[in-house]
Structure formats: C-alpha cells, structure tokens
Design an enzyme around this catalytic site. Structure first.
Site, mmCIF file in Angstrom:
data_model
loop_
_atom_site.group_PDB
_atom_site.id
_atom_site.type_symbol
_atom_site.label_atom_id
_atom_site.label_comp_id
_atom_site.label_asym_id
_atom_site.label_seq_id
_atom_site.Cartn_x
_atom_site.Cartn_y
_atom_site.Cartn_z
ATOM 1 N N GLU A 62 0.785 -1.185 -0.152
ATOM 2 C CA GLU A 62 -0.050 -0.069 0.116
ATOM 3 C C GLU A 62 0.858 1.073 -0.091
ATOM 4 O O GLU A 62 1.080 1.987 -0.983
ATOM 5 C CB GLU A 62 -0.995 -0.057 1.203
ATOM 6 C CG GLU A 62 -2.346 0.158 0.889
ATOM 7 C CD GLU A 62 -3.339 0.092 1.972
ATOM 8 O OE1 GLU A 62 -4.351 0.586 2.141
ATOM 9 O OE2 GLU A 62 -2.917 -0.704 3.158
ATOM 10 N N HIS A 63 1.378 1.603 1.163
ATOM 11 C CA HIS A 63 2.135 2.901 1.318
ATOM 12 C C HIS A 63 3.335 2.585 2.079
ATOM 13 O O HIS A 63 3.333 1.996 2.919
ATOM 14 C CB HIS A 63 1.714 3.725 2.151
ATOM 15 C CG HIS A 63 0.051 4.201 1.791
ATOM 16 N ND1 HIS A 63 -0.507 4.906 0.931
ATOM 17 C CD2 HIS A 63 -1.088 3.748 2.505
ATOM 18 C CE1 HIS A 63 -1.791 4.871 0.744
ATOM 19 N NE2 HIS A 63 -2.327 4.072 1.655
ATOM 20 N N CYS A 99 1.685 3.694 10.476
ATOM 21 C CA CYS A 99 2.333 4.694 11.304
ATOM 22 C C CYS A 99 2.499 6.170 10.611
ATOM 23 O O CYS A 99 1.917 7.139 11.245
ATOM 24 C CB CYS A 99 3.642 4.502 11.732
ATOM 25 S SG CYS A 99 4.439 5.530 12.827
ATOM 26 N N ILE A 131 -5.530 5.056 20.974
ATOM 27 C CA ILE A 131 -6.274 5.421 19.770
ATOM 28 C C ILE A 131 -7.644 6.091 19.971
ATOM 29 O O ILE A 131 -7.772 7.157 19.553
ATOM 30 C CB ILE A 131 -6.357 4.282 18.804
ATOM 31 C CG1 ILE A 131 -4.884 3.853 18.173
ATOM 32 C CG2 ILE A 131 -7.330 4.642 17.326
ATOM 33 C CD1 ILE A 131 -4.945 2.541 17.460
ATOM 34 N N GLU A 163 -15.636 2.127 27.922
ATOM 35 C CA GLU A 163 -14.503 1.230 28.159
ATOM 36 C C GLU A 163 -14.771 0.133 28.975
ATOM 37 O O GLU A 163 -15.545 0.246 30.077
ATOM 38 C CB GLU A 163 -13.475 2.222 29.057
ATOM 39 C CG GLU A 163 -12.335 1.337 29.328
ATOM 40 C CD GLU A 163 -11.478 0.461 28.099
ATOM 41 O OE1 GLU A 163 -11.531 -0.740 28.555
ATOM 42 O OE2 GLU A 163 -11.053 1.154 27.363
ATOM 43 N N GLY A 207 -8.967 -2.061 19.850
ATOM 44 C CA GLY A 207 -7.855 -3.006 19.504
ATOM 45 C C GLY A 207 -7.495 -3.498 18.097
ATOM 46 O O GLY A 207 -8.131 -2.901 17.267
ATOM 47 N N HIS A 211 16.880 24.416 35.574
ATOM 48 C CA HIS A 211 15.849 25.322 36.039
ATOM 49 C C HIS A 211 15.666 26.324 35.222
ATOM 50 O O HIS A 211 16.818 27.045 34.633
ATOM 51 C CB HIS A 211 16.163 25.604 37.444
ATOM 52 C CG HIS A 211 15.081 26.517 37.819
ATOM 53 N ND1 HIS A 211 14.165 26.176 38.619
ATOM 54 C CD2 HIS A 211 15.048 27.979 38.179
ATOM 55 C CE1 HIS A 211 13.265 27.147 38.955
ATOM 56 N NE2 HIS A 211 13.918 28.187 38.635
#
Length: 464
Positions: free
Chosen positions: A37-38, A43, A184, A203, A270, A443
C-alpha cells in the site's frame, strides 16, 4: 522470468520493515522490501504521524480559546475542519516521500505489491504488472496490524468510523461515541471533544487508559470529565441500531442496558495482526490470536524467517517495531544483537493532557514481588508548569526498596511524552535512585519534577 535473489527480503514497509531494510543495507546486505500500500505503513500514513498533526491543531485551538489567560486577545475563534485534515495529510505525505528517498539512498529494492511465501526462502509478489519471484536466505515479516472489528459494530464510513475515517472525517460529529479508551480511542476523543463534539467514551475495563498506572488513569478521567467528556467504565456496547443520520447505541453498564443516540461512532477496540494470505501456516509458523509467535530475537522457529513489530505481538508501538528491525538486521549480519525488552519501552498517548509511562505500574511491581518505594510530584509545584499555564499534572516513580532500581515511571500533563525519555535512558543504563538524585536538572524546566518525584520516594522532596 528468473527470480531476483537477495540476502534479505522484508515484507511490509512500515516503521519496522523500512528500518530493518535500511539497517540491513547499511550492513552490506542486498535487500528488498515489499509493500502493498504505502511506504511508511500505518504509522506514517494513517497512525502516529497524521494523528499528531490533527492533535496539534486542536491543541492550538484550545490555547486560542484560553488567550485571555495569557494576557492576549483572540476574537471570533473558529476552525476549518477540511484545512485541519489537509494539513495532517500533507505532513503524512512529506514523511512517506522521505521514506522512499531513504530506501533509494540506501540502495534497497522496493517492490510494490502483495507478497506470499510459497516456500522457505521464496517470496512471490503480485504486482499490477503480474507477478515477481524473489528469493533470499532470510525473510522478515513486518506486515503490521489493522483495526479489530467487533460483530455488529463494523465500520461503514458514514455513521460508524475506524481510525482511517476519523483521520479524514466526512463531517464534524455533533454527538460522538468512542468505543475503547486505549491510546487510539482517547486521542480521537480528545481531538473531537476539543473542537466541540459532545463526546462519550465507553471502556469495557474498570478504568480509562487501562494499561496505565491506576493513579494516572484516575487523574486522566478527572481531566477528561472536566473537559466535558462522558466517561463510562466497566461498560460495553451491545449493539448499534443505525438509522438515517443517527445511531442508537445499546450500552450495558452495571448489568443494565441503556440506550443513547449519537450521530457518529468511532470504534477503537484494539487490533488484529495481518497474518492472512502469506502462506504462514503451510510453512509451520505458529500463530496465536492473529500474532506470530517469536522468541526474544524475533525468530519464528522456521529457519531464516523472522517477525517484527505489530504482527509479533505487544506492545503495539512503532518504536518497538523499528528497534526490532535493527536488531534482526544485526543478528542476520552476525553482529552481537540485544533483544528488545518490552518493559523498557515507553508508551505515549497524545491526548489533552498527555500521558506517558515506562516500566511497571505500582500494582504490577508489587505483584512481581517487589517491595516498593513510590514518589510523586504534582505540576502545581513546578515553576515552569505554572508559567506555561499548565499547572495540572503528575509524575510518579516506582523504585525497588532494596536495590533502588527504577522499576517504573508514570506521567500525565503537558509535554510528558517528551519528558518520559529521561526515565527510559535511566532504565537502559540500569540507574538507581542515587544516580537520579545526584543528577542536576536544569531550571526552570518541567524535567525538574522528575527529580522531585525521585526525591519524594525517599522522603527528600524539596518543593512540596
């Protein structure tokens, strides 16, 4: 046509595959990479990179809304969703063309098409011109993974989206349901919520960001709720009734099913490994729940066949894949290779506030039998955080009480995805609390909180 022969063939050109190919070429191997594909894989094209570009836009928008806090004026603030998406796609495109350039520079042969392995050492590629036969003593599987689809919750691109649809949205959701609060899911929830979608997150586990330390999850939930998100934990979407322009979700919470209407649903439950149609079973490769079983050196048990990255199991992270790619290339070249330790790989989530961690959670460290010392330091005690206008956050460190070993570090707040690297290096160098305490942090920086968190674990915290 005679088969082209190589020292190494890599199947998949994501962050695992293309890095493995480049490192192999650097080590003098004649290398080919096959990609259907790419270049850059999920990612660069549909994952890490374009999502960060989107999230940056929402972060700037959020800051513009807070202009008054900084003594600035910004009136009639708005956004153009198409332009935000266009920028994100441009960023992705720039990086994928960069991968093409790197492969060329390193003299890696790129074959675009779909690969199968008909027998050991052979790769057959179906291209748009027909088929090409390649041979090599070593083959690396780097085919990655795709979004898991649950029965009845399948994406349609209109009402129900996967991450791909969410990256190129056909419209701005008014009422959004995100199923799954891993990295995600929570990143998309954060993006759309910041831009004004009324967002709910469901969730199935007992907390959001379930792989993180429990305290970080609790802090995140509080922050998300304050931003107007609805968070439903220990909840499950049983079914979706799709109508015209709306979806009715049947959500089971505490044994009771509630019905809620949304105009858009993003499924982020997932991933599954891309193990099909490669001919792996016939070769004798062991597959466990869509992932190739490997040893610590990514060997599959079939001579000359390796598997790296998402296809080889958790953690499903680009940086793990890249590191495994380098390791395998070095192993094949006969160099001394170091296996990648999952517990030394940092996880980063770019929601608002950011979340980052490395090593064991406090609960896991105790479960493994460690007697622990835990230190914490809040952003509110740090000058730089207050000056940035980001006083909400927390850094937590977990040490072995006997040896002083840094077992884990967990953070939530501004820029923690950049800060975590300090502790990653510390773990790699097998640092102890003493080394960290004796390190002089500059700092004013956010990194000073990392020092204070260590000091706190040993009752020596200064600024709290």
């Amino acid at each position: 046509m005679a088969a082209q022969s190589f020292d190494l063939i890599v199947i998949g050109a994501g962050p695992g595959g293309y890095v493995a190919a480049i490192r192999a070429a650097q080590l003098g191997m004649k290398t080919a990479v096959v990609e259907r594909e790419h270049l850059g894989g999920i990612c660069l094209n549909w994952g890490c990179i374009p999502t960060k570009a989107l999230l940056r836009s929402s972060e700037v928008f959020h800051l513009m809304e807070r202009a008054k806090d900084f003594g600035l004026a910004a009136d009639k603030i708005s956004y153009d969703l198409d332009a935000v998406v266009k920028r994100s796609r441009g960023v992705a495109k720039q990086l994928t063309s960069g991968v093409g350039h790197l492969l060329k520079k390193n003299k890696v042969t790129v074959v675009m098409g779909e690969a199968t392995i008909p027998s050991k050492g052979k790769v057959s590629v179906k291209t748009d011109k027909g088929s090409e036969e390649l041979t090599a003593k070593n083959i690396v599987l780097a085919t990655g993974a795709r979004a898991r689809e649950l029965p009845g919750l399948e994406a349609d691109g209109d009402l129900v989206w996967t991450y791909k649809h969410a990256l190129m949205p056909p419209r701005m959701p008014k009422k959004l349901l995100v199923i799954g609060s891993g990295a995600i899911g929570i990143e998309f929830a954060s993006f759309y919520n910041t831009l004004g979608s009324d967002t709910a997150v469901v969730e199935v586990m007992d907390r959001v960001l379930p792989v993180e330390d429990a305290e970080i999850s609790a802090f995140a939930k509080k922050a998300f709720t304050k931003q107007g998100m609805t968070i439903m934990e220990k909840a499950m979407v049983k079914q979706l009734d799709r109508g015209k322009g709306k979806v009715t979700a049947h959500i089971e919470v505490n044994g009771k099913v509630e019905k809620h209407d949304f105009d858009t649903v993003i499924s982020a439950v997932g991933i599954v490994g891309n193990v099909e149609n490669l001919g792996l079973e016939a070769l004798g490769v062991k597959i466990d729940r869509t992932h190739v079983v490997t040893d610590e050196f990514c060997r599959t048990g079939v001579d000359g066949l390796y598997a790296i990255g998402d296809i080889a199991g958790a953690p499903w992270l680009a940086h793990k894949a890249s590191h495994e790619g380098v390791m395998v290339a070095e192993l094949i070249a006969g160099k001394h290779a170091h296996p990648v330790k999952p517990e030394s790989i940092a996880g980063c989530t770019y929601c608002q506030p950011q979340v980052a961690s490395v090593g064991y959670t406090e609960a896991k460290a105790k479960e493994l039998g460690h007697d622990v010392k835990v230190g914490k330091f809040p952003f509110i005690g740090n000058g730089k955080a207050i000056a940035l206008g980001e006083p909400e956050g927390l850094i937590k460190t977990v040490f072995d009480a006997k040896t002083g070993e840094l077992l884990g570090a967990h953070m939530i707040g501004a820029e923690v995805t950049e800060l975590i690297q300090g502790y990653v290096v510390g773990r790699q160098l097998e640092t102890t609390e003493e080394d960290l305490m004796n390190t002089v942090f500059p700092h004013p920086t956010l990194s000073e909180m990392m020092h204070e968190s260590v000091l706190d674990a040993y009752g020596r915290v200064i600024h709290m």
